[in-house]
Design a protein around this motif. Structure first.
Motif: not given
Lengths: 498, 586
Positions: A221-222, A229-231, A311-312, B539-541
């Motif tokens: 998922g990363v 997990l997209h950061g 894209t995300v 947040g997670p980011e």
């Protein structure tokens, strides 16, 4: 296994060896470097085409190498893998052309093209992997070979982005490693397609296999940039345009999405995944990511950043398609692997062209750009309509299958997610199209002195036109044998034994 | 072959508009020529084809109603194409206009000849999005606004439409449009699916309450584009409805009454609101909404199930044909009064008068005939309230006549040029006039069954012999015209505005925009507050960014390093490590 063939290995070597050789070149050896690049790219396309033809006529290609007792490095070609390999090799060739045009005169070209080749080696490796271990090896290889590309510019921003990228992907890799090792411990070596192994163990080890599913999923998922997990993805768009194009269309995010497809269809099997409710969890995350990515994209004024958030959102179409059981959604998911690649690579090429030719990086600077770069923005417009899901562009075909499949499965909420996503896509892509074609430039633009009549360098223009046309034709002629849709349907027929 | 040419020629015309040398772009003959294959298909019956290589396997064929509408559409695009060639001769953007004109034409023809969902939806979308370029053509602020409101509404329509199509295809188990009405009739979700389609296509039709983009967008385009927008493209939505409606198969009383009452609301509401306008094209746009209301009523009757579809659907198509030709005639006619002078002006007024008369259903026009079709069906159906609806229909002739005589008055006020002059685009206009008049005399076009059903006679001439039966049509129209003449004659009664519309075109959109603006401000404030709130939460980011912050991590790692360099610490560490290892392995 039955017969050993070196063809799969050769496919990998066709980009691995040029990559290593380029590292040994001197920076100014432009002709040699270009020759190696193009030779590798063309050879890979030819090999994949050859193998694909062979596969369709019933040949089998396996390459097995024993790393340790019970630990094998296996390359095995099946329809899904070949589909992905064909996508990566074809788009790699186009991106190589683009990158040659884009980086001409830049710094560190050897380093760039070497890792560029390695990166594609990794992603074809992922496509051709025959078992979980091999997949993992290439997956990590991909992480490492893309890092130098992300930080290529060497600016503070690029280095910071690279660091974030590493944290995410290495972290993801670690989790994936735990999952892979765990799977090995519980189920032994699993070759893709041997879903009966998990099916027979699931009643015995339900908890362990559940945990392992989600570990592997989180690891994948990363790269597939599933919320939260997209950061790394929006940050790493600081990379040069060809890298972003490759990252978003073929290599990294696609590796994650492809991994999810493999995990569900070829490791756990749809039956088990559905029965254990794994899919509904995946569906919720994917659906949320689709909306979240689109909403975030709305707020971006940076052209590439808007594309990155898009894209995300779009990659999660694939995950959502996988998560809704049914032949139609699965077909939509798999065909979107290719369709999203074509459309998104077109968009990144276009963004790169605009930035290279006129220096515009903000969407607010794009007024009237369509008149100056009609072919580039024409291709972009096609891709943008495709992303919204307007026929006859490729994206419509994916969305049609996904939406129809969701209706068939009775998951009406998924249809609503797709509708919302279409509306949001329109809301953040159409303003770009509007500015490009219907707004007058804010100030007198100093026309760049150019020799010839093309709107930008030929090497930048040809790729965007080609992928733009491909985005259109793969929707327009979706019913023709050999179209992405027809191949996806064949792949799915196998999974569902229709 | 002819099927493909129908679509390919307009596309080619569009690309000629871009790639030809600047001087030759936007030739009216190219645009008109591109409509010829469609004209052929409208006139001559050709058996359908399958294109297994196109989209998700496409089918092209025509049935009687769609053939009638295709003929209308082809006539309008051909004449509008010719018209635009000379009308926009001095326009700097004529090349661009021709590009969007050709694309829109391809979409409009394509959707009419499509027999499967995917190609229908494809061409529908092509038409929708390409016509944006026609609406925004002048680039004035009001055209931009009109175009953007149009686009937003169109996208909303597309979303409803695709949902309806997903559900319809799923319940039909087939991509063929012909399989959908029976499937909807069977399915328990049928009414719901139809309702979605009603909304989705309703945007294009200009149905209440989705019409408000139309009085803005149709007048914003150049005259020939307005003509095809209001004459031809508006019918595409109607065709969409006809594809979904299970006419004669169901008895959906609620939906039937809903459509009939929405239809009549449009018939009267739009006609009355249109009277407040001073732009002749805005007047016509409201008239289009009003007339589409009649077609909505007709299809609504069909959902009650007691009229056979093979009679009702061609009748709707005929009504559309009459309205389309006449409306296009009037829209293109708005460009004439300032350019046509002398003897030609007589012909112009005759043409405009006939157009108006035809829409109102006056004697000697196709309108009389199509309107009497509506009356026939209203007389035959047992839909509750049919008698009232009949009365309303008769009354509507008054409001239509009122609205359109007002239109003529608005044109009358435009100053005529001196001398016997007529612009080149007068000729295509006359051609359209002839085409519109011709069909009323031609029984060959019509399904004979329908003809005998409405006239009770075998031939068309018999029908016209019975004119006195329809004499009512004349006096209702007269009432409207006389009221208009009266109010104009006695200026102290003159309630009609001359300079500014007494109410803005687009009516409800202004309320919507006003309300939107009122809501948007606090909403935006709220969102930005929420956003900054969210961003302050790690947040997670955020956590990853903190970890990956080099200064912080290097501080932590160098502290750890320093710790590791102290040998006693390392020693103790090793000891503990081995102890644990030992305990684990034991």
């Amino acid at each position: 296994m039955e017969t050993t063939s070196f063809l799969p290995l050769l496919i990998l070597i066709s980009s691995l060896v040029p990559g290593i050789m380029i590292l040994l070149l001197r920076e100014e050896q432009f002709a040699m470097r270009t020759f190696l690049n193009l030779f590798g790219a063309v050879a890979k396309v030819a090999l994949v085409g050859w193998v694909f033809a062979g596969y369709l006529s019933g040949e089998e290609y396996n390459f097995i190498f024993r790393l340790a007792p019970d630990l094998t490095f296996a390359l095995r070609l099946d329809a899904l893998g070949l589909f992905f390999a064909a996508l990566s090799s074809a788009l790699w060739l186009i991106t190589t052309l683009y990158a040659i045009g884009y980086l001409e005169g830049g710094l560190h070209r050897n380093r760039f093209f070497a890792f560029f080749s390695l990166c594609v080696t990794a992603s074809t490796g992922i496509a051709l992997s025959g078992n979980v271990i091999t997949f993992f090896i290439f997956y990590e290889f991909l992480t490492l070979s893309t890092y130098p590309l992300v930080v290529h510019k060497g600016t503070d921003e690029a280095v910071a982005a690279g660091r974030t990228y590493l944290w995410y992907t290495i972290g993801g890799g670690t989790i994936l490693f735990l999952g892979v090792v765990g799977l090995y411990a519980v189920a032994g070596p699993i070759y893709f397609g041997q879903t009966e192994i998990i099916a027979s163990l699931i009643s015995e080890y339900p908890t362990q296999l559940t945990i392992l599913f989600f570990l592997v999923l989180a690891g994948l998922g990363v790269k597939a940039a599933i919320f939260p997990l997209h950061g790394w993805l929006p940050v790493s768009m600081v990379a040069p345009a060809p890298v972003s194009a490759l990252l978003h269309a073929v290599a990294v995010v696609k590796a994650g999405a492809f991994g999810i497809v493999r995990l569900v269809y070829d490791v756990y099997g749809i039956g088990v995944a559905e029965e254990m409710n794994f899919l509904s969890v995946l569906a919720v995350f994917a659906a949320f990511t689709i909306i979240y990515g689109s909403v975030r994209a709305l707020y971006q004024n940076d052209f590439k950043k808007r594309l990155a958030y898009s894209t995300v959102s779009q990659i999660s179409y694939i995950a959502l398609g996988v998560a809704i059981p049914g032949a139609l959604t699965s077909t939509g998911a798999i065909v979107h692997l290719v369709h999203q690649g074509l459309m998104k690579i077109t968009m990144f090429f276009a963004a790169g062209n605009v930035a290279e030719t006129y220096g515009h990086k903000k969407i607010s600077e794009l007024n009237g750009i369509g008149r100056r770069m009609p072919l580039t923005m024409g291709a972009f417009t096609i891709a943008a309509f495709g992303m919204i899901g307007v026929p006859p562009v490729a994206g419509f075909i994916s969305k049609w299958y996904l939406g129809l499949g969701a209706v068939e499965a009775g998951s009406y909420w998924v249809v609503l997610v797709f509708l919302a996503s279409s509306a949001l896509n329109a809301a953040y892509f159409l303003p770009i199209v509007y500015r490009a074609w219907f707004c007058e430039p804010d100030h007198e633009v100093v026309e760049r002195l150019r020799s010839g009549r093309l709107e930008t360098q030929a090497l930048l223009l040809i790729p965007v036109v080609v992928t733009g046309i491909l985005s259109l034709t793969s929707g327009l002629f979706a019913a023709v044998t050999g179209s992405p849709l027809s191949i996806a349907r064949e792949i799915i027929e196998k999974f569902y034994l229709l | 072959m002819i099927w493909f040419l129908t679509i390919v020629l307009p596309l080619l015309a569009a690309f000629f508009a871009v790639f030809l040398p600047a001087g030759r772009r936007g030739s009216g003959f190219i645009l008109a020529g591109a409509a010829l294959p469609a004209l052929w298909l409208g006139l001559v019956e050709v058996s359908g084809v399958t294109a297994p290589w196109f989209l998700m396997e496409s089918h092209f064929s025509l049935d009687t109603p769609r053939r009638i509408i295709l003929l209308l559409t082809a006539i309008l695009w051909a004449t509008a194409g010719l018209f635009s060639g000379s009308y926009l001769k001095d326009d700097a953007r004529r090349g661009e206009f021709s590009f969007y004109f050709g694309l829109t034409m391809a979409g409009n023809f394509g959707l009419l000849i499509s027999a499967d969902v995917a190609s229908f939806y494809t061409f529908f979308a092509l038409m929708t999005f390409a016509s944006y370029g026609l609406v925004i053509h002048s680039r004035t602020p009001s055209a931009r606004r009109a175009a953007n409101i149009y686009l937003v509404m169109a996208i909303i329509g597309e979303l409803f439409l695709i949902t309806a199509l997903y559900l319809a295809v799923e319940s039909a188990g087939s991509m063929l449009l012909a399989d959908i009405p029976p499937a909807l009739a069977e399915s328990p979700d049928g009414p719901f699916i139809f309702l979605l389609g009603l909304i989705g296509f309703g945007v294009k039709v200009g149905a209440i309450p989705l019409y408000f983009w139309l009085p803005l967008a149709h007048p914003a385009a150049p005259a020939p584009a307005s003509a095809v927008l209001s004459g031809a493209m508006i019918k595409a939505g109607l065709v969409g409805w006809m594809h979904l409606a299970p006419v004669g198969l169901v008895e959906w009383t609620f939906l039937s009454l809903l459509m009939v009452s929405l239809g009549f609301t449009a018939v009267f509401g739009a006609a009355i609101y249109g009277l407040t306008q001073v732009d002749p094209k805005a007047n016509l746009a409201y008239s289009s909404i009003s007339q589409m209301g009649v077609m909505t009523v007709l299809l609504g009757i069909g959902l009650y199930g007691d009229i056979p579809p093979e009679l009702l659907l061609p009748a709707i198509a005929l009504y559309a044909f009459n309205h389309g030709t006449a409306k296009a005639l009037l829209f293109m006619g708005t460009a004439l009064p300032a350019k046509v002078g002398g003897a030609w002006r007589i012909l112009m007024w005759v043409g405009l008068g006939l157009g108006v008369l035809s829409i109102a259903g006056g004697p000697l026009t196709g309108g009389l005939w199509t309107k009497s079709l509506v009356k026939t069906f209203l007389g035959e159906t047992s839909l509750p309230g049919a008698q009232t609806f009949m009365l309303l229909l008769k009354l509507s002739a008054v409001t239509t006549a009122l609205l359109l005589s007002r239109f003529l008055h608005l044109l009358y006020r435009i100053k005529a040029p001196s001398g016997n002059v007529a612009p080149a685009f007068f000729l295509p206009w006359v051609l359209l006039l002839l085409a519109g008049g011709w069909w009323t005399m031609s029984p060959g076009l019509l399904p004979g069954e329908l003809l005998s059903h409405i006239s009770g006679a075998k031939g068309i001439m018999d029908f016209f012999m019975n004119l006195q039966k329809n004499w009512t049509a004349f006096w209702t129209i007269s009432i409207g015209v006389i009221i208009m003449a009266f109010t104009l004659k006695f200026t102290h009664l003159n309630v009609w505005p001359t300079k500014k519309p007494s109410l803005p075109p687009g009516d409800f959109i202004h309320l919507i925009l006003f309300a939107g603006a009122a809501v948007a401000k606090p909403l935006r404030k709220g969102i930005s507050l929420l956003e900054s709130g969210i961003q302050s939460i790690p947040g997670p980011e955020k956590i990853f960014y903190i970890i990956s912050d080099s200064k912080r991590t290097s501080r932590i790692s160098s502290a750890a390093e320093a710790l590791l360099r102290r040998w006693e610490f390392v020693g103790i560490g090793f000891f503990i490590f081995f102890l644990i290892l030992f305990l684990v392995l034991r």
